[in-house]
Scaffold this active site. Structure first.
Site, PDB file in Angstrom:
ATOM      1  N   LYS A  79       0.839  -1.279   0.098  1.00 51.93           N
ATOM      2  CA  LYS A  79       0.083  -0.028  -0.218  1.00 51.93           C
ATOM      3  C   LYS A  79       0.800   1.155   0.128  1.00 51.93           C
ATOM      4  O   LYS A  79       1.851   1.182   0.562  1.00 51.93           O
ATOM      5  CB  LYS A  79      -0.971   0.065   1.170  1.00 51.93           C
ATOM      6  CG  LYS A  79      -2.070   1.038   1.288  1.00 51.93           C
ATOM      7  CD  LYS A  79      -2.961   0.744   2.431  1.00 51.93           C
ATOM      8  CE  LYS A  79      -4.020   1.932   2.401  1.00 51.93           C
ATOM      9  NZ  LYS A  79      -4.875   1.616   3.699  1.00 51.93           N
ATOM     10  N   SER A 154      -9.645   1.850   2.770  1.00 49.50           N
ATOM     11  CA  SER A 154      -8.827   2.623   1.740  1.00 49.50           C
ATOM     12  C   SER A 154      -7.769   1.770   1.070  1.00 49.50           C
ATOM     13  O   SER A 154      -7.122   2.132   0.090  1.00 49.50           O
ATOM     14  CB  SER A 154      -8.201   3.649   2.723  1.00 49.50           C
ATOM     15  OG  SER A 154      -7.346   2.897   3.672  1.00 49.50           O
ATOM     16  N   SER A 178      -9.964  -0.369   6.961  1.00 46.54           N
ATOM     17  CA  SER A 178      -9.366  -0.178   5.626  1.00 46.54           C
ATOM     18  C   SER A 178      -8.572  -1.529   5.039  1.00 46.54           C
ATOM     19  O   SER A 178      -8.429  -1.551   3.761  1.00 46.54           O
ATOM     20  CB  SER A 178      -8.374   1.117   5.716  1.00 46.54           C
ATOM     21  OG  SER A 178      -9.019   2.240   5.703  1.00 46.54           O
TER      22      SER A 178
END
Lengths: 518, 477
Positions: A79, A154, A178
């Protein structure tokens, strides 16, 4: 594409047995990404040459017998809020669009020590603020199961990449759901560990007291192996916890006999999609058939989690994001008149709408005169929520419920109504407030073919129970992650539109960079 | 002035702690390095970096807290103070608001013959900011983060002081305690000790406080005293004219001997304090406090008592020598080497202080070693050099820390004890000064002094004055 169907642990084994090389694995995911990326946009940066160079290094060490772990040579996606020395680390924000840290996040270093090959950085909601990966400055990621839908967020880029087989596993971060929510939307396995289990050093903070890094994988076995690799006590993170029980792969036994599973009745109330509810009940039944004792109970305080979370996370975020000011690194506005004007313009131009919304909310709740009414009250609520969980874990080994009230919404649907989007985090958020481990496990699809995930919640440090239950469920149902239909076919239908979007975005990116160079 | 006014003063004193590394990272705290060389991702506010508390900071803060009679907070926490400024790399400062490490203490000050307690409201730990350098030529500002993250404690007094004299006495007392603890060098010029003055005036006898102002940018005790006098006068003038004192922060310009308003209460910033989530609470146990207490060095009052017992020096000397720890350390070390406390004391109280004053130095700035001072004492004691030569040699020691034994040898400064050589010179002096010789013989005792002087001059000061005196008398009989 048989190679791509392997789990991370299966691939690792084949690499160690010299049936496949690390470079072949990189080439395979790269070929897949080349087809899928124009449609999905899972990655912010993907570096084939660099990945091949790492693969070669790792391969040498595997041959020399220096790397023997289950993940050696296996390609991973990270990420984009995790720092990697020398690599672009943008948090999918314009304000960090040229930022290259000089240090690597401890979790990533742990993977590197295990011989992981890092493919690149995945797309996310800007600074991890969002539940759809639409707030990214680089544009949204699409759900590989249905490109008109969001992947969740996210960590949407990481989850989409795992589902679309653009990597073998990925790292995400979870502040209010997330990892778990996009895992559920993309039909993959995602785990948020107990707060303090994985070092936050090098994770660009959103809500420091809630953030945790965790694995996003194809199945429970991969999840255990990755968690085992990234979890460590780290002196550089004062909130890191010294744990002796980090051998998570030991938990992979097919046994839930006598396991007491509590189902919070409050998680099945208004707003929960019937198809989702049905799939979760079915999953609970399967575990019951395997010998678990399943019982409904009242958790309480569920409705208070969302307001408490948005106060605490936004307050911390408003402070954490103050450092992005155009002074030291990152984006700086082109024309300005004096320091304050520079601050104002840089931050107005550099942050997106959702980030600004949370900075304003966070600044407001910390303002003198409001602190007690909002922030302090939120902290008290947090403590009460933790108590409610403590009471539940006196009776149960594990809590089971939905990860999200619905399957993945359509692109654009959530952003028009942020409050509705916030409500979508209702089942995941309390887990962060209490610092507990939580795991999303795929349990089926709705009639549109969109994946549904159940959420397993454990007491502090009980990741092993989650992994054992998930593993048992997978064995009983003979399933792992939800594989998307045919990416190439989906792509045909969307090609036109996506190419147009990407071109526009790229122009914007390079325009931004030019401005900065001046 | 129609009425009598009383000045009410409280102080906020920042002290840089003497740790080798910064409060939240491993970077050096050394002063004066090239810009941005003592920095890392933590102290430059890079994203993803995290603070890790330096335990030594807590111990120094505890030591100061204990020595100033404070209660130590058993569970203390850090908070974030949010404000935007380029010298503050994260745009928040990690400080303590809600649970500072020490509270409710006091120190005793002496002014004239009275002893007064000045109460300490609280003391907290925090990080220092970097330094901005404005380049007028280029019209740019540069920032040096070497100081960013240097540990500070802020000591907040109650409004217990009534005059600049009391303020200086309080500051001197704090400085003395902290220096004795080794927790800071407390140099005002280098900024390792900084004081902000909160001051208000009220009619004598009034129970309520007037409106206060806060004065910043005070770099010496003298500036502090001047700023207090200036602000007192300014506020009284306003009151006399029937105008209100505005609550504001003012900056003192010591060159102009006046202050100007920086910001008023209305535009005071809202710092949006909240608990620092990247650090865990500090739990201070009884055992830890006991350990710090047991390591607490001897403070001044204890030292004074010991000097009275151990060293044969006047009380006055002991008081002066122990005023600063570095002076006391120098005294003890030199005395241990030469075993002549009074002689060592004489050098420190006399020549050393004279030269310090001449060079505008503080005891902490002294560079010479106790070894060389002890050697000098021995040289004079053994009569190897006489006192006027010794003064000259001491200046060399003071400035360059030379070894006096080597120096005296190299420069040929030894007292001449050779009777033959002296006799020759004396003969010459007697021959060249018939008038003085006659005066002496005529009963003018004073004339002998002139002859001794002449002799010393001819022998470039190296003669033994006692011997000169004695031989002259013999030869003139």
């Amino acid at each position: 594409m048989e190679l791509l169907d392997l789990t991370a642990v299966e691939l690792g084994k084949k690499i160690r047995q010299r049936e496949v090389s690390a470079a072949e694995a990189v080439e395979a995911v790269f070929a897949r990404a080349e087809t899928a990326e124009p449609l999905l946009h899972s990655y912010v940066t993907f570096n084939r040459e660099d990945a091949l160079a790492q693969a070669e290094e790792v391969q040498k060490k595997i041959i020399a017998g220096e790397l023997t772990g289950p993940l050696a040579g296996v390609p991973v996606a990270v990420k984009d809020n995790l720092c990697i020395a020398g690599e672009l680390t943008t948090c999918s924000s314009k304000i960090l669009s040229d930022y290259r840290p000089t240090y690597t996040a401890e979790a990533v270093r742990n993977l590197q020590r295990s011989g992981a090959v890092i493919l690149g950085k995945t797309n996310m909601d800007e600074f991890a603020m969002g539940s759809t990966t639409e707030t990214s400055w680089y544009g949204p990621t699409r759900n590989p199961h249905h490109p008109e839908h969001v992947p969740g967020g996210s960590s949407g880029g990481s989850c989409a990449a795992v589902a679309a087989q653009e990597c073998f596993y990925a790292l995400g971060s979870d502040t209010g759901g997330s990892i778990r929510q996009p895992s559920s939307f993309c039909g993959v396995v995602g785990l948020k560990p107990t707060y303090g289990t994985v070092s936050r050093y090098g994770l660009i903070a959103y809500g420091s007291s809630l953030d945790q890094i965790g694995p996003i994988t194809k199945d429970a076995a991969d999840c255990a192996a990755v968690l085992e690799a990234i979890a460590s006590y780290d002196e550089k993170d004062s909130t890191s916890i010294r744990r002796e029980d980090l051998h998570f792969t030991e938990a992979l036994t097919e046994d839930v006999k006598g396991l007491r599973i509590g189902i919070p009745a409050d998680y099945f109330g208004e707003g929960l999609d019937e198809e989702v509810a049905e799939a979760i009940r079915a999953a609970a039944n399967i575990l019951e058939e395997q010998g678990a004792v399943v019982e409904r109970f009242h958790l309480s305080l569920v409705d208070y989690a969302i307001p408490a979370y948005y106060v605490i996370a936004s307050a911390e975020a408003s402070s954490n994001l103050e450092r992005f000011d155009g002074v030291k690194y990152g984006y700086r506005t082109a024309d300005y008149d004096g320091l304050h004007n520079m601050y104002k313009k840089t931050r107005s131009e550099g942050f997106g709408a959702e980030v600004k919304r949370r900075i304003m909310l966070g600044s407001f709740v910390l303002s003198s005169g409001y602190y007690d009414a909002y922030y302090l009250k939120a902290l008290k609520t947090k403590a009460l929520i933790k108590q409610a969980f403590d009471q539940a874990f006196e009776k149960y080994d594990l809590l089971l419920g939905p990860t999200a009230p619905t399957t993945a919404p359509l692109l654009g649907e959530s952003l028009c109504d942020p409050l509705k989007m916030y409500l979508g985090d209702i089942y995941t958020i309390a887990v962060n407030l209490a610092g507990l481990p939580g795991m999303a496990v795929p349990v089926g699809r709705d009639q549109n073919g969109l994946p549904i995930g159940m959420q397993l919640i454990g007491n502090h440090f009980q990741e092993k129970i989650l992994l054992r239950a998930a593993y048992t469920y997978e064995c009983a149902t003979n399933r792992q992650f939800e594989k998307p239909a045919d990416i190439e076919k989906l792509q045909e239908t969307c090609r036109e539109k996506t190419v147009r979007n990407t071109v526009e975005k790229k122009e914007e990116v390079s325009a931004g960079k030019e401005v900065q160079a001046r | 002035m129609k009425k009598q006014y009383e000045t009410v003063i409280g102080l906020e004193v920042h002290v840089e702690l003497a740790t080798k590394t910064k409060i939240f990272c491993g970077c050096s705290t050394a002063f004066g390095a090239a810009p941005n060389t003592h920095t890392c991702p933590v102290c430059t506010g890079m994203p993803g970096s995290l603070p890790v508390l330096n335990r030594q900071v807590v111990e120094y803060a505890m030591a100061i807290g204990l020595a100033t009679n404070c209660e130590i907070t058993r569970v203390c926490k850090f908070d974030r103070k949010n404000y935007f400024y380029p010298d503050n790399p994260q745009n928040y400062q990690i400080s303590q608001l809600y649970l500072p490490i020490a509270r409710n203490g006091y120190v005793e000050i002496e002014t004239g013959n009275t002893v007064k307690k000045i109460r300490i409201h609280e003391m907290h730990m925090e990080e220092d900011a970097g330094k901005l350098i404005h380049d007028e030529w280029d019209d740019t500002s540069l920032v040096d983060y070497n100081r960013s993250g240097v540990p500070l404690v802020e000591i907040v007094s109650e409004p217990d002081m009534r005059s600049s004299k009391e303020v200086i006495a309080y500051l001197e007392k704090l400085r003395q305690i902290i220096q004795y603890l080794g927790a800071s060098d407390c140099k005002l010029q280098e900024g390792s000790m900084r004081a902000d003055v909160n001051l208000s005036v009220r009619e004598a006898g009034s129970e309520t406080f007037g409106t206060r102002t806060e004065m910043k940018n005070l770099n010496s005790f003298k500036a502090i005293a001047r700023a207090i006098e200036g602000e007192r006068a300014r506020q009284i003038e306003l009151l006399e004219e029937g105008r209100p004192v505005i609550q504001e922060t003012r900056r003192w310009d010591d060159n102009k001997e006046s202050s100007y308003a920086m910001r008023s209460k209305e535009d005071a910033q809202d710092y949006r304090y909240f608990p620092e989530p990247d650090l865990v609470p500090i739990v201070i146990s009884e055992e830890w406090i006991a350990r710090v207490r047991s390591r607490q060095p001897e403070l001044r009052s204890e030292k004074l008592k010991r000097y009275r017992k151990e060293f044969d020096i006047p009380q006055y000397d002991a008081e002066i020598l122990t005023e600063s720890k570095s002076m006391a350390d120098l005294f003890e070390a030199a005395t241990a080497l030469c075993q002549k406390p009074k002689k060592v004391s004489n050098w420190l109280m006399g020549e050393t202080m004279r030269l310090m004053k001449e060079n505008g130095m503080e005891p902490e700035d002294l560079k010479f070693s106790p070894e060389n001072l002890a050697r000098l004492v021995c040289l004079t004691e053994k009569g190897v050099i006489n006192s006027s030569v010794a003064k000259e040699v001491f200046e060399k020691i003071f400035h360059e820390d030379i070894n006096p034994e080597v120096y005296v040898e190299e420069q040929g400064l030894k007292t001449v004890n050779d009777e033959g050589a002296l006799r020759e010179t004396l003969k010459k002096v007697i021959a060249e000064n018939p008038q003085a010789v006659a005066d002496y013989r005529g009963g003018k005792e004073k004339a002998l002094g002139a002859l001794v002087g002449q002799t010393m001059k001819m022998m470039k000061g190296k003669a033994n004055p006692g011997m000169v005196n004695q031989m002259l008398r013999e030869m003139l009989q």
